[in-house]
Write a protein that holds these residues in place. Structure first.
Motif, PDB file in Angstrom:
ATOM      1  N   PHE A   1       0.808  -1.225   0.000  1.00 28.40           N
ATOM      2  CA  PHE A   1       0.000   0.000   0.000  1.00 28.40           C
ATOM      3  C   PHE A   1       0.842   1.276   0.000  1.00 28.40           C
ATOM      4  O   PHE A   1       0.321   2.351   0.279  1.00 28.40           O
ATOM      5  CB  PHE A   1      -0.921   0.017   1.227  1.00 28.40           C
ATOM      6  CG  PHE A   1      -1.906  -1.113   1.247  1.00 28.40           C
ATOM      7  CD1 PHE A   1      -3.023  -1.095   0.443  1.00 28.40           C
ATOM      8  CD2 PHE A   1      -1.697  -2.208   2.079  1.00 28.40           C
ATOM      9  CE1 PHE A   1      -3.930  -2.147   0.466  1.00 28.40           C
ATOM     10  CE2 PHE A   1      -2.597  -3.261   2.110  1.00 28.40           C
ATOM     11  CZ  PHE A   1      -3.719  -3.230   1.299  1.00 28.40           C
ATOM     12  N   HIS A   2       2.130   1.179  -0.282  1.00 30.10           N
ATOM     13  CA  HIS A   2       3.045   2.310  -0.217  1.00 30.10           C
ATOM     14  C   HIS A   2       3.095   2.828   1.227  1.00 30.10           C
ATOM     15  O   HIS A   2       2.633   2.179   2.164  1.00 30.10           O
ATOM     16  CB  HIS A   2       2.627   3.422  -1.181  1.00 30.10           C
ATOM     17  CG  HIS A   2       2.657   3.004  -2.609  1.00 30.10           C
ATOM     18  ND1 HIS A   2       3.830   2.758  -3.295  1.00 30.10           N
ATOM     19  CD2 HIS A   2       1.650   2.776  -3.508  1.00 30.10           C
ATOM     20  CE1 HIS A   2       3.555   2.396  -4.539  1.00 30.10           C
ATOM     21  NE2 HIS A   2       2.241   2.386  -4.692  1.00 30.10           N
ATOM     22  N   ILE A   3       3.671   4.001   1.410  1.00 30.65           N
ATOM     23  CA  ILE A   3       3.741   4.603   2.734  1.00 30.65           C
ATOM     24  C   ILE A   3       2.783   5.789   2.790  1.00 30.65           C
ATOM     25  O   ILE A   3       2.349   6.295   1.764  1.00 30.65           O
ATOM     26  CB  ILE A   3       5.177   5.050   3.070  1.00 30.65           C
ATOM     27  CG1 ILE A   3       5.679   6.076   2.053  1.00 30.65           C
ATOM     28  CG2 ILE A   3       6.109   3.860   3.157  1.00 30.65           C
ATOM     29  CD1 ILE A   3       7.042   6.641   2.374  1.00 30.65           C
ATOM     30  N   GLY A   4       2.438   6.209   3.994  1.00 24.75           N
ATOM     31  CA  GLY A   4       1.528   7.331   4.154  1.00 24.75           C
ATOM     32  C   GLY A   4       0.334   6.972   5.012  1.00 24.75           C
ATOM     33  O   GLY A   4       0.295   5.922   5.680  1.00 24.75           O
ATOM     34  N   ALA A   5      -0.667   7.847   4.990  1.00 27.15           N
ATOM     35  CA  ALA A   5      -1.834   7.685   5.859  1.00 27.15           C
ATOM     36  C   ALA A   5      -2.614   6.392   5.602  1.00 27.15           C
ATOM     37  O   ALA A   5      -3.006   5.720   6.565  1.00 27.15           O
ATOM     38  CB  ALA A   5      -2.750   8.898   5.712  1.00 27.15           C
ATOM     39  N   PRO A   6      -2.896   5.989   4.333  1.00 23.76           N
ATOM     40  CA  PRO A   6      -3.667   4.752   4.132  1.00 23.76           C
ATOM     41  C   PRO A   6      -2.986   3.532   4.745  1.00 23.76           C
ATOM     42  O   PRO A   6      -3.639   2.718   5.410  1.00 23.76           O
ATOM     43  CB  PRO A   6      -3.766   4.648   2.604  1.00 23.76           C
ATOM     44  CG  PRO A   6      -3.618   6.035   2.110  1.00 23.76           C
ATOM     45  CD  PRO A   6      -2.659   6.691   3.050  1.00 23.76           C
TER      46      PRO A   6
ATOM     47  N   VAL B   1       2.028   5.600  16.967  1.00 25.86           N
ATOM     48  CA  VAL B   1       3.452   5.921  16.977  1.00 25.86           C
ATOM     49  C   VAL B   1       4.199   5.025  16.004  1.00 25.86           C
ATOM     50  O   VAL B   1       4.994   5.487  15.172  1.00 25.86           O
ATOM     51  CB  VAL B   1       4.033   5.773  18.395  1.00 25.86           C
ATOM     52  CG1 VAL B   1       5.524   6.036  18.384  1.00 25.86           C
ATOM     53  CG2 VAL B   1       3.333   6.720  19.339  1.00 25.86           C
ATOM     54  N   ILE B   2       3.953   3.726  16.100  1.00 27.13           N
ATOM     55  CA  ILE B   2       4.652   2.788  15.234  1.00 27.13           C
ATOM     56  C   ILE B   2       4.235   2.997  13.782  1.00 27.13           C
ATOM     57  O   ILE B   2       5.039   2.808  12.866  1.00 27.13           O
ATOM     58  CB  ILE B   2       4.387   1.347  15.707  1.00 27.13           C
ATOM     59  CG1 ILE B   2       4.938   1.178  17.119  1.00 27.13           C
ATOM     60  CG2 ILE B   2       5.021   0.335  14.778  1.00 27.13           C
ATOM     61  CD1 ILE B   2       4.658  -0.145  17.746  1.00 27.13           C
ATOM     62  N   ALA B   3       2.979   3.402  13.546  1.00 23.12           N
ATOM     63  CA  ALA B   3       2.540   3.664  12.176  1.00 23.12           C
ATOM     64  C   ALA B   3       3.319   4.812  11.554  1.00 23.12           C
ATOM     65  O   ALA B   3       3.395   4.910  10.319  1.00 23.12           O
ATOM     66  CB  ALA B   3       1.043   3.974  12.161  1.00 23.12           C
ATOM     67  N   ASN B   4       3.904   5.675  12.373  1.00 26.69           N
ATOM     68  CA  ASN B   4       4.705   6.767  11.820  1.00 26.69           C
ATOM     69  C   ASN B   4       5.942   6.263  11.099  1.00 26.69           C
ATOM     70  O   ASN B   4       6.501   6.973  10.247  1.00 26.69           O
ATOM     71  CB  ASN B   4       5.111   7.724  12.946  1.00 26.69           C
ATOM     72  CG  ASN B   4       5.944   8.888  12.457  1.00 26.69           C
ATOM     73  OD1 ASN B   4       7.167   8.887  12.587  1.00 26.69           O
ATOM     74  ND2 ASN B   4       5.284   9.877  11.856  1.00 26.69           N
ATOM     75  N   LEU B   5       6.375   5.036  11.398  1.00 29.89           N
ATOM     76  CA  LEU B   5       7.534   4.478  10.714  1.00 29.89           C
ATOM     77  C   LEU B   5       7.262   4.243   9.234  1.00 29.89           C
ATOM     78  O   LEU B   5       8.203   4.079   8.449  1.00 29.89           O
ATOM     79  CB  LEU B   5       7.959   3.165  11.387  1.00 29.89           C
ATOM     80  CG  LEU B   5       8.465   3.302  12.825  1.00 29.89           C
ATOM     81  CD1 LEU B   5       8.719   1.940  13.421  1.00 29.89           C
ATOM     82  CD2 LEU B   5       9.725   4.149  12.872  1.00 29.89           C
ATOM     83  N   ILE B   6       5.985   4.192   8.827  1.00 28.61           N
ATOM     84  CA  ILE B   6       5.645   4.121   7.404  1.00 28.61           C
ATOM     85  C   ILE B   6       4.983   5.429   6.978  1.00 28.61           C
ATOM     86  O   ILE B   6       4.096   5.447   6.135  1.00 28.61           O
ATOM     87  CB  ILE B   6       4.754   2.908   7.093  1.00 28.61           C
ATOM     88  CG1 ILE B   6       3.536   2.849   8.019  1.00 28.61           C
ATOM     89  CG2 ILE B   6       5.531   1.616   7.179  1.00 28.61           C
ATOM     90  CD1 ILE B   6       2.583   1.714   7.700  1.00 28.61           C
ATOM     91  N   SER B   7       5.436   6.509   7.618  1.00 30.95           N
ATOM     92  CA  SER B   7       5.063   7.883   7.245  1.00 30.95           C
ATOM     93  C   SER B   7       3.607   8.218   7.503  1.00 30.95           C
ATOM     94  O   SER B   7       3.044   9.070   6.818  1.00 30.95           O
ATOM     95  CB  SER B   7       5.417   8.151   5.773  1.00 30.95           C
ATOM     96  OG  SER B   7       6.806   8.041   5.567  1.00 30.95           O
ATOM     97  N   ALA B   8       2.975   7.567   8.479  1.00 28.44           N
ATOM     98  CA  ALA B   8       1.636   7.981   8.879  1.00 28.44           C
ATOM     99  C   ALA B   8       1.742   9.291   9.648  1.00 28.44           C
ATOM    100  O   ALA B   8       2.647   9.464  10.469  1.00 28.44           O
ATOM    101  CB  ALA B   8       0.976   6.911   9.749  1.00 28.44           C
ATOM    102  N   PRO B   9       0.851  10.257   9.406  1.00 28.75           N
ATOM    103  CA  PRO B   9       0.964  11.558  10.070  1.00 28.75           C
ATOM    104  C   PRO B   9       0.528  11.481  11.530  1.00 28.75           C
ATOM    105  O   PRO B   9      -0.119  10.528  11.957  1.00 28.75           O
ATOM    106  CB  PRO B   9       0.020  12.437   9.259  1.00 28.75           C
ATOM    107  CG  PRO B   9      -1.016  11.484   8.743  1.00 28.75           C
ATOM    108  CD  PRO B   9      -0.293  10.196   8.484  1.00 28.75           C
TER     109      PRO B   9
END
Length: 637
Positions: free
Chosen positions: A193-198, A270-278
């Motif tokens: 799913f690439h990186i980012g919010a989704p 927090v951990i989701a930020n490692l895949i560029s989640a805002p």
């Protein structure tokens, strides 16, 4: 004529402890004879690791050619991105005055002025700490993940509560979703799913949806059969029984499911930020990389405040009698709060003013430095004593024993506790770990998990019983549980690291803090849901407080306690990877290394699978115990 009574000798009964003691002695003798043989040492260059790494590279090279991506995964990503974009755009459009006013209005409708005051103060704190934008992004991420998790989890939980077959089918899937370490599925999610919010929303969903399904299923299953039969006898359809009987009676426990989903989602951001989640995770990761608690702590406190506000609102809604409608005065006050906030948003800047923020980074760092220099000697002594007396001997036992002896011990223990099928499942998991080439590191991880789980269950049971028997203590304890459960693991890992150093003890300390809250909540809920008529009957028969607990409340809350044991195990395993960052090593370190180094992806992914198998093995032992017949069942005097 006289008759002589002939006495028949009674059958010799063997005490129940003889067989288990004999088997234990047999295993001790076998261990002493075969110690150090058949240990299956770890090989970081095993061919199965290389095969998984090559598979990842192939997927990466053919992403834009595969119809699975073009016609399925990409559409999922687009839909999740639309949901997140809707929440983010709406929250930003309200502005800081409008969002505070709307949240205050919703909190007023949910629980009155106290809850509203807490919501307003909490959201103002986000701006005061200089974290307004990051907090809004986190709220949008959590709202998206929780909405999608509940939309899927509650219907599945209801279905599983009604159908044992469905529950058996989805339980292994839930185990994999909940036990799989965060880092282990972050890499595949970034690949698909690439990186980012989704990707961040989907990762948060994977972690937060299992408690929603499990606890909802438990709530539906515990509904009184008498109430259901009475509804059916009055001619109610299945849908009417569900809406009028099952769901209302399961309301309090289902509110716990919603709370746990929110808490788990907040702990994952927090951990989701490692895949560029805002969101707030970026500040925490930045503070971790610089070893500065002063940067991390405000963001962690902001997540805790958000969790407490949302929790209080949900609990207030769950406790309110659905037959009592919201009064006209409450509606007017809520309308005034929301209206005032929206009007102020048109007159004031939408971003929080800089002159209303405070900076406590240096002060917090000074306190941490003082604690490190003042208490390190005491904490170092505690760590060394515990490691020498408990951790090191247990790890030596697991790693030096032959693999077949460990497998036989697991088979017999699982058979004794849970029955044949769970025992065979546990054995299959252990054999699969051996075939994957991760035996030695799995035994080291099992040591950490076993110690952490035992301590977690002891603490959770004691605190849960105390909370169930005292409303005052429960009210005092709840904010502490919220803080412990929602405080991102990275935040309290760093102070623990400063106090205890880089060791397994630090990882165990973090695991206990993270895993105790759901255990306490489930134990408390299980004891509180024991029918009042049963408790009153036992009390009227002369039972003391202790007898009431041991003979009535704990046995009748058995399912909730076993679910608490299950949650303690899976949440401890979830912390193993994070603990690897502070010295836990073994499988957690392999997962982290595989995530950070492309060439070690195969080893990291296989280590994640091994961790799942380890969790399923422990889960089947604890959950299978609930399906075993009671040892006194059927006995008559």
């Amino acid at each position: 004529m006289s008759s002589t009574a002939v006495s028949t000798p009674s059958r010799l009964r063997v005490p129940g402890w003889v067989a288990p003691t004999g088997i234990a002695l047999l295993f001790v003798v076998a261990y002493l004879i075969f110690q150090g043989t058949g240990t299956l040492p770890h090989n970081s260059e095993a061919p199965q690791f290389a095969a998984v790494t090559e598979l990842r590279e192939w997927i990466d090279d053919h992403r834009n050619e595969n119809p699975v991506f073009l016609y399925f995964l990409n559409y999922i990503r687009i839909f999740v991105e639309m949901v997140f974009g809707f929440f983010q755009t709406t929250l930003y459009a309200l502005g800081w005055p409008g969002l505070i006013g709307v949240m205050g209005a919703l909190a007023w409708l949910a629980g009155g002025w106290r809850v509203a005051l807490g919501a307003v103060a909490g959201f103002c704190a986000f701006g005061v700490f200089g974290l307004w934008q990051a907090s809004v992004d986190t709220l949008a991420l959590v709202a998206s993940a929780v909405l999608l998790s509940l939309a899927i989890g509650i219907p599945l939980g209801v279905w599983a509560g009604l159908s044992p077959r469905v529950r058996r089918l989805i339980t292994p899937v839930l185990d994999v979703m909940q036990i799989m370490p965060h880092f282990a599925y972050l890499a595949p999610l970034a690949l698909f799913f690439h990186i980012g919010a989704p990707a961040g929303v989907i990762a948060t969903m994977i972690y937060s949806i299992p408690p929603a399904i499990r606890i909802t299923a438990l709530a539906i299953e515990r509904v009184s059969p008498t109430a259901v039969e009475a509804s059916a006898s009055l001619g109610a359809t299945g849908t009417q029984t569900m809406l009028k009987v099952r769901l209302p009676l399961a309301r309090s426990t289902m509110a716990l499911a919603v709370n746990q989903t929110i808490m788990m989602a907040l702990s994952m951001v927090v951990i989701a930020n490692l895949i560029s989640a805002p969101g707030l995770g970026s500040d925490i990761i930045r503070g971790l990389s610089r070893a500065q608690v002063g940067i991390m702590l405000p963001a962690g406190l902001a997540i805790v405040v958000m969790a407490v506000v949302l929790d209080r609102m949900m609990v207030s809604v769950a406790k309110r009698d659905p037959r009592n409608k919201i009064g006209r005065t409450s509606l007017v006050v809520a309308a005034v709060l929301a209206g005032a906030g929206l009007v102020a948003a048109q007159l004031l800047p939408r971003e929080w003013p800089e002159n209303l923020t405070i900076n406590l980074v240096s002060e917090i760092n000074d306190v941490v430095l003082w604690a490190e220099t003042s208490w390190f000697g005491v904490t170092s002594s505690i760590k060394d004593t515990f490691s020498n007396l408990v951790l090191n001997p247990l790890e030596s036992l697991f790693t030096s024993a032959p693999w077949w002896l460990v497998a036989a011990a697991v088979l017999i223990v699982a058979w004794r506790i849970s029955g044949v099928r769970p025992a065979l499942t546990a054995l299959a998991c252990l054999l699969a770990i051996a075939l994957l080439g991760t035996w030695e590191h799995s035994m080291r991880t099992l040591t950490t998990v076993a110690v952490a789980v035992v301590i977690t269950l002891v603490i959770g049971l004691l605190l849960g019983v105390a909370a169930a028997r005292s409303d005052t203590y429960s009210a005092i304890q709840r904010p502490l549980l919220d803080a412990a459960q929602t405080m991102p693991s990275f935040v309290y890992l760093l102070p623990a690291l400063a106090l205890f150093g880089t060791t397994r003890f630090t990882a165990i300390f973090a695991s206990i803090i993270f895993a105790v809250p759901p255990v306490v909540r489930l134990v408390e809920d299980g004891i509180r849901t024991v029918p009042a008529t049963v408790v009153e009957a036992a009390a009227s028969a002369g039972s003391t407080s202790g007898q009431l607990l041991w003979k009535v409340q704990l046995p009748m809350a058995r399912r909730a306690i076993l679910l608490a044991a299950n949650q303690g195990i899976v949440m401890t395993l979830a912390m193993v990877v994070v603990g690897a960052l502070v010295g836990a090593g073994a499988l957690g370190y392999d997962v982290v290394l595989g995530f950070s180094q492309r060439t070690d992806f195969g080893m990291g992914f296989v280590a994640g699978v091994a961790m799942v198998l380890l969790g399923v093995m422990l889960d089947r032992i604890t959950q299978g115990a609930d399906r075993r017949p009671s040892p006194t069942k059927g006995k008559q005097k």
